[in-house]
Design a protein around this motif. Structure first.
Motif, PDB file in Angstrom:
ATOM      1  N   LEU A 190      33.648  16.471   8.528  1.00 51.26           N
ATOM      2  CA  LEU A 190      34.824  16.225   9.365  1.00 51.26           C
ATOM      3  C   LEU A 190      35.325  14.782   9.201  1.00 51.26           C
ATOM      4  CD1 LEU A 190      33.807  18.133  12.619  1.00 51.26           C
ATOM      5  CD2 LEU A 190      35.563  18.785  10.959  1.00 51.26           C
ATOM      6  N   LEU A 191      34.387  13.850   9.127  1.00 49.64           N
ATOM      7  CA  LEU A 191      34.791  12.458   8.941  1.00 49.64           C
ATOM      8  C   LEU A 191      35.479  12.254   7.590  1.00 49.64           C
ATOM      9  CD1 LEU A 191      31.705  10.553  10.411  1.00 49.64           C
ATOM     10  CD2 LEU A 191      33.996  10.755  11.413  1.00 49.64           C
TER      11      LEU A 191
ATOM     12  N   GLU B 233      42.804  12.766   5.293  1.00 53.40           N
ATOM     13  CA  GLU B 233      44.100  13.000   5.942  1.00 53.40           C
ATOM     14  C   GLU B 233      44.796  11.686   6.270  1.00 53.40           C
ATOM     15  OE1 GLU B 233      45.911  15.462   9.792  1.00 53.40           O
ATOM     16  OE2 GLU B 233      43.763  15.477   9.349  1.00 53.40           O
ATOM     17  N   LEU B 234      44.033  10.691   6.718  1.00 55.13           N
ATOM     18  CA  LEU B 234      44.636   9.391   7.014  1.00 55.13           C
ATOM     19  C   LEU B 234      45.201   8.746   5.754  1.00 55.13           C
ATOM     20  CD1 LEU B 234      42.033   7.933   9.540  1.00 55.13           C
ATOM     21  CD2 LEU B 234      44.336   8.770  10.054  1.00 55.13           C
ATOM     22  N   GLU B 235      44.467   8.853   4.638  1.00 54.02           N
ATOM     23  CA  GLU B 235      44.974   8.302   3.379  1.00 54.02           C
ATOM     24  C   GLU B 235      46.241   9.021   2.934  1.00 54.02           C
ATOM     25  OE1 GLU B 235      41.822   8.527   0.589  1.00 54.02           O
ATOM     26  OE2 GLU B 235      40.616   6.942   1.534  1.00 54.02           O
TER      27      GLU B 235
ATOM     28  N   VAL C  28      52.058   9.205   2.284  1.00 52.87           N
ATOM     29  CA  VAL C  28      53.335   9.848   2.624  1.00 52.87           C
ATOM     30  C   VAL C  28      54.285   8.841   3.254  1.00 52.87           C
ATOM     31  CG1 VAL C  28      54.407  11.541   4.158  1.00 52.87           C
ATOM     32  CG2 VAL C  28      52.405  12.172   2.806  1.00 52.87           C
ATOM     33  N   SER C  29      53.750   7.983   4.113  1.00 54.14           N
ATOM     34  CA  SER C  29      54.597   6.958   4.739  1.00 54.14           C
ATOM     35  C   SER C  29      55.143   5.994   3.693  1.00 54.14           C
ATOM     36  CB  SER C  29      53.783   6.198   5.795  1.00 54.14           C
ATOM     37  OG  SER C  29      53.313   7.065   6.798  1.00 54.14           O
ATOM     38  N   GLU C  30      54.277   5.591   2.751  1.00 56.16           N
ATOM     39  CA  GLU C  30      54.742   4.668   1.715  1.00 56.16           C
ATOM     40  C   GLU C  30      55.799   5.326   0.836  1.00 56.16           C
ATOM     41  OE1 GLU C  30      51.263   3.475  -0.347  1.00 56.16           O
ATOM     42  OE2 GLU C  30      50.530   2.150   1.258  1.00 56.16           O
ATOM     43  N   VAL C  31      55.560   6.607   0.460  1.00 58.08           N
ATOM     44  CA  VAL C  31      56.548   7.305  -0.373  1.00 58.08           C
ATOM     45  C   VAL C  31      57.856   7.490   0.384  1.00 58.08           C
ATOM     46  CG1 VAL C  31      57.053   9.496  -1.518  1.00 58.08           C
ATOM     47  CG2 VAL C  31      54.794   8.446  -1.762  1.00 58.08           C
TER      48      VAL C  31
END
Length: 331
Positions: A268-269, A275-277, A282-285
């Motif tokens: 899970l970790l 998912e965080l990466e 996605v934010s950078e793109v």
């Protein structure tokens, strides 16, 4: 490297190489000025041609016969052409580089050509500033004028204290006498230091007492120590019987061999980190795409009628032209 040298350094190096190669045409010349060396090596002259011919003959002895044939020839350019052909065979120039052979090319090009030729002369050594010649160094070291210095270095007999220095040293030692005033000051300082040390020692009586009266074994001290130990053991026994025995009689705890919980937590970790990466990427793109779209909408990039226009203006113009075209078709 030759390319890293200046013209002044290069002309001195070529001239020194000629001298080191024992060229007979420069033995009687003692040139020191750079201009004189340039005049000799780069200006068209018979001496320069003879030096170049000597270099070619030193590289290939068969060239000397060719030189004799050229001298007997009626064509004065035959020697120049033969040396150009010889340079082409050495892959240093082309057969048509007659200006390089005559001395009409640029000084740097001529010096580089001469430098490359001199590296092919058998036994040619550069000047001592650029290459160390062991044989020349040994000959210089064992020459007759340097033998006394060499003998002195191998068997040194030099006294580091010459006679006049010794006399001066003895005179200075005998002449130096302690001053009475200085002696009194030193004695007073020593007395003051001694007083301070005695005062400090008197303040450390506990150290002096331990040093003067070391511990002595006593039966009374042993009896007291044994009584204290018995009392401590009795106290510990009481605490053990009332409070600690119940805990000490328990079995050794066993740890479960099941590791599924830890594996699931680990998975899970890892998924959470992945998912965080992904969200970060996605934010950078998204930010990059937003920036690119803003540039497309605001920066003129497309030519129209001799001037740049933005994408919305270009699309509006194309839409207008399509509308005009469709209206003409319907009419």
């Amino acid at each position: 490297m030759v390319g890293a040298l200046t013209d002044k350094q290069l002309v001195h190096q070529v001239y020194a190489s000629l001298q080191a190669a024992s060229c007979p045409l420069v033995e009687g010349l003692y040139l020191q000025e750079t201009d004189s060396m340039l005049q000799l090596l780069c200006a068209p002259s018979k001496l320069r041609t003879d030096i170049l011919a000597w270099i070619c003959s030193s590289i290939n002895p068969n060239f000397a016969d060719s030189k004799a044939m050229s001298v007997r020839s009626n064509d004065p350019d035959v020697m120049t052409k033969e040396m150009a052909m010889f340079g082409q065979e050495l892959m240093l120039c082309r057969a048509g580089d007659l200006d390089l052979i005559r001395g009409d090319a640029s000084p740097r090009r001529q010096l580089q050509f001469l430098e490359q030729l001199l590296t092919l002369v058998p036994g040619c050594q550069k000047s001592a500033g650029n290459r160390t010649d062991g044989e020349v160094l040994l000959n210089e070291l064992f020459s007759a004028k340097n033998l006394p210095q060499l003998t002195q270095m191998l068997e040194p007999t030099f006294d580091p204290w010459p006679a006049h220095i010794k006399a001066l040293s003895k005179g200075s030692k005998s002449s130096v006498k302690p001053s009475g005033k200085k002696a009194v000051d030193v004695a007073a300082l020593l007395q003051l230091t001694q007083s301070e040390l005695e005062k400090l020692q008197s303040e450390c009586d506990f150290l002096n007492g331990e040093a003067q009266s070391p511990a002595v074994f006593s039966p009374n001290s042993l009896r007291v120590a044994a009584g204290d130990l018995q009392q401590l053991m009795s106290t510990f026994s009481h605490v053990y019987e009332t409070d600690l025995r119940a805990y000490c009689s328990r079995d050794v705890p066993t740890f479960s061999t099941e590791t599924d919980v830890f594996q699931r937590v680990h998975q899970l970790l890892l998924a959470c980190n992945t998912e965080l990466e992904m969200l970060k990427e996605v934010s950078e793109v998204s930010a990059s795409v937003n920036k690119e779209v803003n540039q497309l909408q605001t920066q003129p990039r497309y030519w129209r009628h001799g001037e740049k226009r933005t994408l919305p203006d270009q699309l509006e113009e194309i839409t207008k032209r399509i509308g005009d075209f469709l209206s003409q078709l319907h009419s």
